[in-house]
Motif scaffolding. Structure first.
Motif, PDB file in Angstrom:
ATOM      1  N   LYS A 106       0.811  -1.221   0.000  1.00  0.00           N
ATOM      2  CA  LYS A 106       0.000   0.000   0.000  1.00  0.00           C
ATOM      3  C   LYS A 106       0.842   1.268   0.000  1.00  0.00           C
ATOM      4  N   SER A 107       2.132   1.124   0.200  1.00  0.00           N
ATOM      5  CA  SER A 107       3.022   2.283   0.173  1.00  0.00           C
ATOM      6  C   SER A 107       3.210   2.773  -1.251  1.00  0.00           C
ATOM      7  N   ILE A 108       3.605   4.017  -1.371  1.00  0.00           N
ATOM      8  CA  ILE A 108       3.924   4.574  -2.679  1.00  0.00           C
ATOM      9  C   ILE A 108       5.176   3.878  -3.203  1.00  0.00           C
ATOM     10  N   PHE A 109       5.135   3.467  -4.451  1.00  0.00           N
ATOM     11  CA  PHE A 109       6.288   2.834  -5.080  1.00  0.00           C
ATOM     12  C   PHE A 109       7.187   3.868  -5.756  1.00  0.00           C
ATOM     13  N   ASP A 110       6.569   4.904  -6.348  1.00  0.00           N
ATOM     14  CA  ASP A 110       7.340   5.887  -7.093  1.00  0.00           C
ATOM     15  C   ASP A 110       6.500   7.158  -7.227  1.00  0.00           C
ATOM     16  N   LEU A 111       7.188   8.279  -7.346  1.00  0.00           N
ATOM     17  CA  LEU A 111       6.550   9.565  -7.609  1.00  0.00           C
ATOM     18  C   LEU A 111       7.188  10.177  -8.844  1.00  0.00           C
ATOM     19  N   ASP A 112       6.357  10.829  -9.652  1.00  0.00           N
ATOM     20  CA  ASP A 112       6.928  11.524 -10.801  1.00  0.00           C
ATOM     21  C   ASP A 112       6.048  12.710 -11.179  1.00  0.00           C
ATOM     22  N   ARG A 113       6.699  13.841 -11.383  1.00  0.00           N
ATOM     23  CA  ARG A 113       6.030  15.036 -11.900  1.00  0.00           C
ATOM     24  C   ARG A 113       6.542  15.218 -13.318  1.00  0.00           C
ATOM     25  N   HIS A 114       5.611  15.190 -14.273  1.00  0.00           N
ATOM     26  CA  HIS A 114       6.026  15.314 -15.668  1.00  0.00           C
ATOM     27  C   HIS A 114       5.043  16.195 -16.438  1.00  0.00           C
ATOM     28  N   VAL A 115       5.537  16.774 -17.492  1.00  0.00           N
ATOM     29  CA  VAL A 115       4.737  17.681 -18.301  1.00  0.00           C
ATOM     30  C   VAL A 115       3.936  16.900 -19.340  1.00  0.00           C
ATOM     31  N   ILE A 116       2.708  17.342 -19.531  1.00  0.00           N
ATOM     32  CA  ILE A 116       1.857  16.824 -20.605  1.00  0.00           C
ATOM     33  C   ILE A 116       1.766  17.942 -21.641  1.00  0.00           C
ATOM     34  N   PRO A 117       2.188  17.678 -22.859  1.00  0.00           N
ATOM     35  CA  PRO A 117       2.190  18.734 -23.876  1.00  0.00           C
ATOM     36  C   PRO A 117       0.765  19.186 -24.230  1.00  0.00           C
TER      37      PRO A 117
END
Length: 183
Positions: A106-117
């Protein structure tokens, strides 16, 4: 999972990747916005993804995203649902047809902030993607959703080339390869 639980997960999230550590304050800041889980928030909003792997940790299920034209993990918009774990599981089922998926943790595996064009329907914006580790059986039939052009179980040895050396996918791949959660 409510906002308080998610805040606790963000605050306690640990990663060896500096670029990922640097994203955590932005996730916490976004969490204070009442519209953080709505795609109508033009500057950016939360999304949730499922990093789906087989039990032996040799393959990941990837989708060829119809709009972005790239191989990615399965996932999508929260559309107002503040339970991002639920969003990730729902997206995994809807985008793959898999029913026998299993949440590893249930823990977060990964975080990512990315741009959507920008595209015909929306301006350029950011996705604050919260990712969870999911297991599935490779022999279960796959169903391609309208959001995808293709689905494939991709061997870890071929993933980097297929995803075009996408840093966030490679980071998840590295985490999986080093994972203690083998069986």
């Amino acid at each position: 999972m409510d906002r308080e639980n998610l805040k606790c997960l963000f605050e306690n999230y640990r990663t060896p990747f500096e670029e990922e550590k640097a994203m955590v304050p932005g996730f916490l800041e976004l969490l204070d916005d009442p519209d953080a889980f709505k795609r109508e928030r033009k500057a950016g909003h939360f999304t949730a993804s499922a990093w789906i792997v087989n039990k032996r940790r040799t393959h990941a299920l990837l989708t060829l995203h119809r709009k972005l034209q790239r191989w990615l993990q399965l996932g999508g918009h929260a559309d107002g649902n503040e339970n991002l774990l639920e969003v990730a599981l729902t997206e995994a089922r809807e985008e793959s047809g898999l029913q026998s998926i299993r949440l590893v943790d249930k823990s977060i595996f990964d975080l990512d902030r990315h741009v959507i064009p920008a595209n015909d329907k929306e301006e350029r914006h950011f996705h604050y993607d919260v990712r969870f580790l999911i297991e599935a059986e490779m022999d279960e039939p796959l169903i391609i959703s309208p959001e995808s052009k293709d689905l494939a179980w991709v061997g870890f040895d071929l993933t980097a080339e297929l995803v075009g050396f996408n840093d966030s996918v490679l980071r998840m791949l590295e985490k999986t390869s080093k994972s203690e959660i083998l069986l």
